[in-house]
Enzyme design. Structure first.
Site, PDB file in Angstrom:
ATOM      1  CB  ALA A  55     -75.339 -51.972  13.804  1.00 45.48           C
ATOM      2  CD  GLU A  56     -76.051 -59.104  14.297  1.00 42.69           C
ATOM      3  OE1 GLU A  56     -75.762 -60.126  14.949  1.00 42.69           O
ATOM      4  OE2 GLU A  56     -77.088 -58.463  14.480  1.00 42.69           O
ATOM      5  CB  THR A  57     -70.142 -56.460  11.236  1.00 41.37           C
ATOM      6  OG1 THR A  57     -70.905 -57.109  10.209  1.00 41.37           O
ATOM      7  CG2 THR A  57     -68.683 -56.855  11.104  1.00 41.37           C
TER       8      THR A  57
END
Length: 134
Positions: A55-57
């Site tokens: 998700a962060e990537t």
């Protein structure tokens, strides 16, 4: 849309360790996937930390595609995730969709699905657009 050339070789060591593959990227949308194998918790289920990584990537890459157009970079401010089900094999594919693309903040919803299209998790990432420190 595919991956713009300036992002084609943009990978972190963590992405490589986890087997992350970027499939599509724009400021409005990013799509990528990670294998379940190697990214599980002790019970053999998809790890919640892997949800955070993908998700962060995806959200950060999309936010940076937006930020670069403004001569800035994007840095994460807040990440949250809700896990709906797990996966034991195959791939988890994530799609980050822009919720807001401002001059200082970019926010994304990231939906993760298994190979059968069943939702694994829903996450939200907020990034701040800042001047790059040299």
């Amino acid at each position: 849309m595919t991956v713009p050339p300036e992002f084609a070789d943009m990978h972190s060591p963590l992405d490589a360790k986890m087997g992350f593959e970027l499939l599509e990227l724009s400021a409005e949308k990013a799509v990528g996937r990670m294998p379940v194998e190697g990214n599980t918790q002790p019970f053999g289920l998809w790890h919640g930390g892997a949800t955070g990584v993908i998700a962060e990537t995806l959200g950060s890459l999309a936010a940076n595609a937006h930020a670069f157009a403004h001569g800035k970079i994007a840095v994460g401010l807040e990440l949250n995730a809700t896990h709906h089900r797990s996966a034991r094999s195959g791939w988890v594919t994530g799609t980050a969709t822009a919720l807001s693309l401002g001059s200082r903040i970019a926010a994304y919803q990231i939906e993760l699905v298994d190979d059968d299209g069943r939702r694994i998790a829903t996450a939200r990432l907020t990034c701040q657009l800042v001047e790059e420190k040299k």
